[in-house]
Design a protein around this motif. Structure first.
Motif, PDB file in Angstrom:
ATOM      1  N   PHE A   1      37.805  51.258  46.326  1.00 28.68           N
ATOM      2  CA  PHE A   1      38.140  52.395  44.927  1.00 28.68           C
ATOM      3  C   PHE A   1      36.601  52.873  44.724  1.00 28.68           C
ATOM      4  N   SER A   2      36.519  53.524  43.884  1.00 31.55           N
ATOM      5  CA  SER A   2      35.364  54.061  43.028  1.00 31.55           C
ATOM      6  C   SER A   2      35.343  54.629  41.258  1.00 31.55           C
ATOM      7  N   ILE A   3      34.719  54.669  40.484  1.00 31.38           N
ATOM      8  CA  ILE A   3      34.206  54.717  39.826  1.00 31.38           C
ATOM      9  C   ILE A   3      34.133  56.044  39.046  1.00 31.38           C
ATOM     10  N   GLY A   4      34.025  56.764  39.434  1.00 32.50           N
ATOM     11  CA  GLY A   4      32.708  58.335  38.569  1.00 32.50           C
ATOM     12  C   GLY A   4      31.907  58.372  40.285  1.00 32.50           C
ATOM     13  N   ASN A   5      30.471  57.481  40.484  1.00 26.26           N
ATOM     14  CA  ASN A   5      29.827  57.627  40.913  1.00 26.26           C
ATOM     15  C   ASN A   5      29.773  56.590  41.777  1.00 26.26           C
ATOM     16  N   GLU A   6      29.930  55.139  41.415  1.00 29.40           N
ATOM     17  CA  GLU A   6      30.092  53.869  42.009  1.00 29.40           C
ATOM     18  C   GLU A   6      31.755  53.487  42.869  1.00 29.40           C
ATOM     19  N   GLU A   7      31.243  52.501  44.088  1.00 30.42           N
ATOM     20  CA  GLU A   7      32.528  52.911  45.212  1.00 30.42           C
ATOM     21  C   GLU A   7      31.964  51.259  45.342  1.00 30.42           C
ATOM     22  N   TYR A   8      33.142  50.622  45.225  1.00 29.20           N
ATOM     23  CA  TYR A   8      33.437  49.492  45.577  1.00 29.20           C
ATOM     24  C   TYR A   8      33.802  48.812  46.385  1.00 29.20           C
ATOM     25  N   THR A   9      33.967  47.639  46.868  1.00 27.42           N
ATOM     26  CA  THR A   9      34.936  47.775  48.177  1.00 27.42           C
ATOM     27  C   THR A   9      35.297  46.258  47.760  1.00 27.42           C
ATOM     28  N   THR A  10      36.949  46.392  48.278  1.00 29.44           N
ATOM     29  CA  THR A  10      37.927  45.480  48.456  1.00 29.44           C
ATOM     30  C   THR A  10      38.060  44.387  50.260  1.00 29.44           C
ATOM     31  N   GLU A  11      38.235  43.518  49.956  1.00 29.91           N
ATOM     32  CA  GLU A  11      38.635  42.606  51.377  1.00 29.91           C
ATOM     33  C   GLU A  11      40.096  42.516  50.818  1.00 29.91           C
ATOM     34  N   TYR A  12      40.782  42.705  51.920  1.00 31.76           N
ATOM     35  CA  TYR A  12      42.197  42.013  51.917  1.00 31.76           C
ATOM     36  C   TYR A  12      42.164  41.194  52.592  1.00 31.76           C
ATOM     37  N   LEU A  13      42.997  39.402  52.508  1.00 30.64           N
ATOM     38  CA  LEU A  13      43.006  38.955  53.188  1.00 30.64           C
ATOM     39  C   LEU A  13      44.453  38.621  53.580  1.00 30.64           C
TER      40      LEU A  13
END
Length: 150
Positions: free
Chosen positions: A61-73
């Motif tokens: 997901f991304s909030i504003g200009n910052e992007e975050y990655t998530t890993e699904y197990l």
């Protein structure tokens, strides 16, 4: 008639006349004569909070200009086989450790003998309080009044 009822009737008549006059005055005044008692607040657009865009994708997901990655197990489809053998060898050390702790605690505890074998009930204690700790046939109580110490 009682004076209270005369007062209540007179006050009611005065209120009815007052509110009738106010309603008549509000209905018959012209719009140009009315004063607007409305406050106007000027709000700058700069002070207003701006929203932040939040988007979600497959990788995160991304909030504003910052992007975050998530890993699904992925959940394991194969579960490990359950152990059917119960080991009594593991239970023995646990119970012996508990027993060891109990014996250590019992050694450290103090033994106290009961000294209140001749206890007072509430009536006898009340009589002792009135007699400043002296009762016939019983040992004298040490009585310290604390009323002056409060």
């Amino acid at each position: 008639m009682n004076s209270y009822f005369i007062f209540a009737v007179a006050l009611t008549v005065i209120y009815i006349l007052y509110y009738a006059f106010m309603i008549f005055k509000d209905l018959n005044t012209q719009k140009s004569e009315r004063k607007d008692d409305v406050e106007i607040f000027v709000v700058d657009q700069k002070e207003a909070d701006e929203g932040i865009n939040v988007t979600e994708s497959e990788s995160g997901f991304s909030i504003g200009n910052e992007e975050y990655t998530t890993e699904y197990l992925e959940p394991d489809t194969e579960s490990p086989p359950a152990e059917t053998d119960t080991k009594t060898e593991d239970d023995q050390p646990k119970s012996s450790a508990i027993e060891n702790l109990k014996t250590i605690a019992k050694e450290e505890l103090d033994e106290v003998e009961s000294f209140m074998s001749d206890s007072y009930n509430s009536e006898e204690l009340y009589k002792a309080m009135l007699n400043k700790g002296k009762l016939s046939g019983r040992p004298d109580l040490e009585w310290k009044p604390v009323i002056n110490e409060l």
